[in-house]
Design an enzyme around this catalytic site. Structure first.
Site, mmCIF file in Angstrom:
data_model
loop_
_atom_site.group_PDB
_atom_site.id
_atom_site.type_symbol
_atom_site.label_atom_id
_atom_site.label_comp_id
_atom_site.label_asym_id
_atom_site.label_seq_id
_atom_site.Cartn_x
_atom_site.Cartn_y
_atom_site.Cartn_z
ATOM 1 N N SER A 81 0.809 -1.215 0.000
ATOM 2 C CA SER A 81 0.000 0.000 0.000
ATOM 3 C C SER A 81 0.845 1.270 0.000
ATOM 4 C CB SER A 81 -0.943 0.004 1.204
ATOM 5 O OG SER A 81 -1.775 -1.122 1.151
ATOM 6 N N HIS A 140 8.685 -7.054 4.086
ATOM 7 C CA HIS A 140 9.148 -6.248 5.221
ATOM 8 C C HIS A 140 10.673 -6.228 5.322
ATOM 9 C CE1 HIS A 140 5.219 -5.572 7.171
ATOM 10 N NE2 HIS A 140 4.907 -6.707 6.589
ATOM 11 N N ARG A 170 4.049 -15.596 6.943
ATOM 12 C CA ARG A 170 2.914 -14.815 6.436
ATOM 13 C C ARG A 170 3.179 -14.393 4.986
ATOM 14 N NH1 ARG A 170 -1.333 -11.466 9.141
ATOM 15 N NH2 ARG A 170 -1.699 -9.535 7.979
ATOM 16 N N ARG A 213 1.137 -3.372 14.441
ATOM 17 C CA ARG A 213 1.058 -2.079 13.749
ATOM 18 C C ARG A 213 -0.216 -1.338 14.133
ATOM 19 N NH1 ARG A 213 -0.111 -3.593 7.393
ATOM 20 N NH2 ARG A 213 -1.873 -4.964 7.746
ATOM 21 N N ARG A 286 10.250 -2.089 5.432
ATOM 22 C CA ARG A 286 8.862 -1.623 5.396
ATOM 23 C C ARG A 286 8.480 -1.048 6.755
ATOM 24 N NH1 ARG A 286 3.358 -4.607 3.345
ATOM 25 N NH2 ARG A 286 1.949 -3.365 4.630
ATOM 26 N N ALA A 287 7.752 0.040 6.730
ATOM 27 C CA ALA A 287 7.577 0.846 7.932
ATOM 28 C C ALA A 287 6.499 0.359 8.883
ATOM 29 C CB ALA A 287 7.260 2.283 7.514
ATOM 30 N N ASP A 288 5.369 -0.103 8.366
ATOM 31 C CA ASP A 288 4.181 -0.149 9.222
ATOM 32 C C ASP A 288 4.344 -0.983 10.485
ATOM 33 O OD1 ASP A 288 4.173 -2.494 7.750
ATOM 34 O OD2 ASP A 288 2.078 -2.372 7.130
ATOM 35 N N ARG A 289 5.116 -2.053 10.416
ATOM 36 C CA ARG A 289 5.255 -2.913 11.604
ATOM 37 C C ARG A 289 6.540 -2.629 12.396
ATOM 38 N NH1 ARG A 289 1.233 -6.509 11.942
ATOM 39 N NH2 ARG A 289 0.020 -6.931 10.049
ATOM 40 N N HIS A 434 -5.743 -10.232 4.691
ATOM 41 C CA HIS A 434 -4.564 -10.591 5.493
ATOM 42 C C HIS A 434 -4.884 -11.578 6.613
ATOM 43 C CE1 HIS A 434 -1.285 -8.423 3.799
ATOM 44 N NE2 HIS A 434 -1.816 -7.228 3.978
#
Length: 559
Positions: A81, A140, A170, A213, A286-289, A434
């Site tokens: 995203s 990620h 995952r 997240r 990757r940032a979100d987590r 997800h």
């Protein structure tokens, strides 16, 4: 054109009129795949999206949303995203995430940067701790990047290194963690032969340890903190291969949800808690987590859980995870410089803009769309509305999420006559996809379709134009497949659920009563991707796009 001659003014499009309300709808996680029982979009009742697909073939097509089309290194890299909305908003392709890290590692530039210099001041007396997702999933993090960073850190003076692993399952197959741990252990053994004290210190599954997240569950981060910093966990093992093999034997165990463990020496003492004078790097790109764990390491004033002991460390992220919060303040690789986004151009040209989603994707239609930039370009011309997401539950419990509330808000914005562009993200396909819950994802897709209908009905009422597209795939394929495309089965004969994004193309449709006669998709941009959407939208507002934007997908033919 030199900076002195730069102008925000866009030229008028020779054939497309100004003044029409344009709705830009992004369905999150909505790709195009073969219709079968694992394609939740196909199974779901989605009459609105179906009608767009079955309508005028000149007004519906597919675009690429993965790999090089969104700035990622290879065509095996699924979109996400963040990079998707960057491309949709920027109109050009910028090197992203993994690709930026690859470039920095290959060139060695990473070791000359401020971030690495900052952490390397601990190498003489302290330990370098690397925390992150251990797999080659490429969403990620990537194992090969970790190995390169280990090698480079050793060459640049790190004498003692501890790796805190998070198992995946995952973005890659469940059960693959054992092989990744073995690969890492073999490499750490090579470093030890060179005189570097390098070993795995702790671990746990990504969905249960560290990688939460959107402030969904701070307990996840706390479990990681306890193992990584305090050296405390419910399980202690002598080595990580044994740990993962053993913990996977528990009933219903999976890589994603392995409990936290620490590695202890012969005396039962943890081999690598984080202490004063150490350096810590979170290796995910990757940032979100990573945002939540970054807050735990970086913020002095922190009340989300009791950290017990807060070591004086030097902490850096692989990248900066939140440009808005400037978090973390130190990072090894700088973000892409995304300038002159379509949103900024359109506001400079008087386009009144409304953007809306629920919490989990609100940042995507604002911050990421606007080139990783927070806030408004012009408060008088823009309004951004965030609808609070459900919290404390997994999204398959309420698969409709806030789709209808988003639809209503956007409908009202269109009918108000106050805006020239309404931009929206409908998250259901991705967030519920997800969870791996097929039935819930079918419900999610139906709800998303209903929201699209509300928006298109409003566009019909005001004589406007719609652009409906997606940022990457997810809900259209919920099963892992072999090379021939057949569903993979586990040992018990059950299908293996696919919870990740996909590399499928995504649809884009145009229409509405305001669309100029003869406006259709061009036939000479067969490889179009998400970055082509910005110029397309600018055209539909009656403007020519800047010359360095990816080409528009539309043309006007004489009828």
């Amino acid at each position: 054109m030199g900076s002195s001659g730069f102008s925000w003014k866009l030229a008028d499009h020779p054939k497309l009129p100004k003044g029409k309300t344009v709705a830009v709808v992004v369905l999150d996680g909505w790709g195009e795949a073969k219709p079968d029982q694992y394609n939740c979009i196909h199974v779901a009742e989605t009459p609105t999206m179906d009608s767009l697909k079955k309508g005028d073939p000149d007004k519906w097509r597919l675009v690429k949303a993965h790999g090089s089309a969104v700035g990622l290194p290879t065509e095996d890299d699924m979109g996400n995203s963040e990079v998707g909305h960057n491309a949709l908003g920027a109109g050009r392709i910028f090197a992203q995430g993994a690709k930026l890290v690859d470039q920095a590692l290959e060139s060695g530039k990473i070791y000359d940067g401020e971030g690495f210099k900052y952490i390397s001041e601990c190498f003489e007396k302290g330990t370098l701790h690397l925390i992150g997702l251990l797999s080659d999933g490429g969403v990620h993090s990537r194992l090969d990047q970790l190995l390169l960073l280990l090698k480079g850190s050793g060459e640049h003076g790190a004498k003692r290194i501890r790796v805190h692993i998070l198992t995946d399952g995952r973005d890659v197959l469940d059960g693959s963690s054992v092989g990744f741990v073995e690969t890492l252990e073999n490499y750490l053994a090579e470093l030890r032969e060179k005189g570097i004290d390098a070993q795995i210190a702790s671990g746990g599954g990504r969905m249960y340890v560290t990688m939460d997240r959107y402030e969904n569950d701070w307990e996840v981060v706390k479990r990681g903190w306890d193992a990584q910093v305090l050296g405390e966990a419910p399980f202690k093992f002598r080595n990580a291969v044994e740990a993962v093999k053993k913990l996977r034997q528990a009933p219903k165990a999976s890589d994603q949800y392995l409990p936290p463990f620490v590695i202890a020496d012969d005396n039962g003492k943890p081999v690598g808690p984080i202490v004063d004078g150490d350096a810590v790097v979170t290796i995910n790109f990757r940032a979100d987590r990573m945002v939540m764990v970054a807050k735990a390491f970086e913020y002095e004033d922190f009340d989300k859980f009791d950290r017990v002991r807060v070591p004086k460390i030097r902490y850096a992220g692989m990248l900066q995870y939140d440009g808005e919060l400037k978090l973390p303040s130190h990072y090894l690789v700088s973000p892409p410089e995304i300038d002159r986004t379509s949103g900024e151009y359109l506001v400079h040209n008087g386009i009144r803009t409304f953007a809306c989603s629920e919490t989990v994707k609100f940042g995507h239609v604002t911050f990421f769309w606007n080139g990783n930039r927070s806030g408004y370009f012009n408060e008088e011309l823009e309004e951004y509305v965030e609808i609070p997401s459900d919290s404390g539950i997994t999204f398959n419990v309420q698969p409709k999420m806030k789709a209808l509330e988003i639809g209503e808000k956007v409908r009202d914005a269109i009918l108000s006559g106050k805006f020239d562009q309404v931009r929206v993200n409908i998250p259901n396909g991705d967030m519920v996809g997800h969870t791996g819950d097929i039935e819930a994802t079918v419900v999610a897709c139906k709800a998303a379709d209903e929201a699209v209908k509300m928006i298109l009905d409003a566009i019909e009422q005001v004589g406007g134009i719609y652009v409906v597209t997606a940022d990457h795939g997810n809900a259209e394929d919920m099963v892992k497949r072999n090379k021939t495309g057949q569903p993979l089965l586990d040992k018990t004969g059950k299908i293996q659920i696919l919870t990740s994004h996909t590399c499928q193309p995504v649809p884009i449709a145009i229409g509405g009563p305001g669309l100029a006669p003869g406006c259709r998709f061009r036939r000479d941009v067969p490889t179009g991707g998400l970055a082509n959407v910005a110029a397309t939208v600018m055209n539909l507002h009656g403007f020519e796009a800047p010359s360095d934007y990816e080409p528009t997908l539309v043309e006007v033919v004489d009828i």
